[in-house]
Design an enzyme around this catalytic site. Structure first.
Site, short mmCIF file in Angstrom:
data_model
loop_
_atom_site.label_atom_id
_atom_site.label_comp_id
_atom_site.label_asym_id
_atom_site.label_seq_id
_atom_site.Cartn_x
_atom_site.Cartn_y
_atom_site.Cartn_z
N GLU A 1 82.79 65.22 -52.54
CA GLU A 1 83.85 64.28 -52.94
C GLU A 1 83.96 63.12 -51.94
O GLU A 1 84.09 61.96 -52.33
CB GLU A 1 85.19 65.02 -53.03
CG GLU A 1 85.27 66.03 -54.17
CD GLU A 1 84.58 67.35 -53.85
OE1 GLU A 1 84.52 68.21 -54.75
OE2 GLU A 1 84.12 67.53 -52.70
N SER B 1 83.80 70.30 -37.48
CA SER B 1 84.77 70.66 -38.51
C SER B 1 85.85 71.60 -37.97
O SER B 1 85.60 72.45 -37.12
CB SER B 1 84.06 71.33 -39.69
OG SER B 1 83.21 70.42 -40.34
N GLN C 1 76.89 72.27 -33.42
CA GLN C 1 77.68 71.06 -33.64
C GLN C 1 79.12 71.47 -33.91
O GLN C 1 79.42 72.05 -34.95
CB GLN C 1 77.10 70.28 -34.81
CG GLN C 1 77.84 69.02 -35.17
CD GLN C 1 77.21 68.32 -36.37
OE1 GLN C 1 76.08 68.59 -36.74
NE2 GLN C 1 77.95 67.44 -37.00
N GLU D 1 72.63 63.46 -38.95
CA GLU D 1 72.85 64.64 -39.79
C GLU D 1 72.55 64.32 -41.25
O GLU D 1 71.84 65.07 -41.93
CB GLU D 1 74.29 65.12 -39.64
CG GLU D 1 74.62 66.31 -40.53
CD GLU D 1 76.08 66.73 -40.42
OE1 GLU D 1 76.34 67.93 -40.37
OE2 GLU D 1 76.96 65.84 -40.40
#
Length: 402
Positions: free
Chosen positions: A365, A129, A126, A245
């Protein structure tokens, strides 16, 4: 609420259990470095699971799956864990990327890729990022521009890419129109990992392995049919992947072995730990979180079974899974001492692996912000990127700082 198996589910569980007992001797060890002979053995075991109907349980039958629901998928994972054999090798491909291709891919893509993915012949990664776009996925800067032959030229960098070192293909999110708002002008592409211009570099973890990688793309040529889903509509396609995911991670505590009973059994072997009220209190908190997670998972399964789309609770489940398992690892290390970190210990890999999992599926976060805004109704943070073309964002950010 009746949490017992229905007669049909009990019958399915028995079939899965019988198959695993029959083929247990053919399974490779449950742990090992994913390279060489062990990697080949895991590929072969995934093919065996697929032949037995235990991979891609929820995939449609026309693509090699069983066409069953998420509850049957969980039953399968529970029985695999009970038998002590490895799960499929390509959890990312089969669990997240395959469903994305099924939902958004062309008929040709489904025929070409899904069968080899399901059987472990071609593992996937994947490619989301980036160094400056992790949890804020829509900030990706990897670019794909049209080529003269109708294809695409890809340039950029991805990071924290699991299994890229042996993946055959990756599903990549790239920016194809920087003049649009950052959530638009994105496209998902299927990228051959052996294409000219693709470079994979391992990122060594504290466990000693390089499961994660950074991947560089230097003028990589993609064919015209490489786009998965609509050109410039990649955000919708990416959300499908992210949904699967977070559900995979959020429902994965049992499949990953993060079970309160397993932790309690390890601590029980230490008489001093049994007598220590502090240890018992810490274990109780961990067990409470994991039990709450299990029942939250049942609620998510009910929603999925009814055809509903999982909401932010999947992200909250992921946070609970990882933090409870980290707390359990800390407790085991405190009680067992250096033995817990020994290469021969069943806990050493878990303890060293878990910190990296905190970033998977979005950082804690970001997920807490999502829960706060979408579940608790808290006001969202001020944003500078609404309605601004992506190409102008950096200038707007600099102006705000000044």
């Amino acid at each position: 609420m009746d949490l017992n198996d229905t007669p049909e589910q009990a019958s399915y569980r028995e079939r899965v259990r019988s198959w695993l007992e029959e083929h247990r001797a053919e399974a490779p060890p449950n742990t090992g470095a994913l390279e060489g002979e062990y990697l080949a053995a895991r590929r072969a075991w995934q093919a065996k699971l697929a032949e037995g109907g235990l991979a891609g349980v929820t995939w449609p039958r026309e693509f090699g799956g069983q066409g069953l629901g998420p509850i049957e998928q969980v039953i399968t994972q529970q029985e695999i864990r009970r038998e002590g054999v490895p799960n499929i090798l390509d959890v990312i491909g089969v669990g997240m990327l395959g469903p994305t291709i099924i939902a958004h891919g062309s008929d040709e893509q489904k025929v070409r890729y899904l069968g080899s993915m399901l059987h472990g012949d071609e593992v996937w990664c994947q490619l989301f990022s980036e160094p400056a776009a992790g949890s804020d996925l829509a900030a990706v800067q990897t670019r794909a521009r049209p080529a003269d032959d109708g294809g695409w030229i890809l340039n950029g960098q991805k990071v924290w890419t699991t299994n890229a070192q042996f993946a055959s293909f990756g599903l990549l999110l790239a920016r194809t129109d920087p003049e649009q708002h950052k959530h638009r002008g994105l496209t998902m592409f299927i990228v051959p990992m052996d294409a000219e211009g693709v470079t994979v570099r391992g990122l060594r973890q504290i466990s000693g392995e390089a499961e994660f990688n950074e991947v560089f793309f230097d003028d990589v040529h993609l064919s015209a049919d490489a786009a998965c889903g609509q050109v410039n509509g990649g955000w919708t396609t990416a959300l499908t992947t992210l949904m699967f995911e977070r559900v995979t991670i959020g429902l994965g505590s049992e499949g990953l072995g993060y079970q309160e009973g397993r932790f309690a059994a390890a601590l029980k072997r230490d008489e001093a730990a049994i007598a220590d009220p502090g240890v018992r209190a810490r274990l109780g908190e961990i067990a409470t979180d994991l039990l709450a997670l299990r029942f939250t998972g049942y609620r998510m399964l009910t929603a999925l079974q009814r055809g509903q789309i999982p909401g932010p609770e999947a992200g909250l489940a992921k946070i609970t899974t990882v933090n409870a398992a980290i707390a359990a690892g800390d407790l085991l290390a405190d009680v067992l001492g250096p033995e817990a970190l020994s290469p021969d210990s069943e806990w050493g890999y878990m303890i060293s692996f878990l910190p990296g999992l905190k970033s998977a599926g979005g950082t804690e976060e970001i997920l807490r912000n999502t829960v706060g805004e979408r579940v608790l109704g808290l006001p969202s943070e001020p944003r500078l990127d609404k309605g601004i073309p992506f190409s102008e964002l950096r200038a707007k950010e600099r102006e705000a700082v000044v």
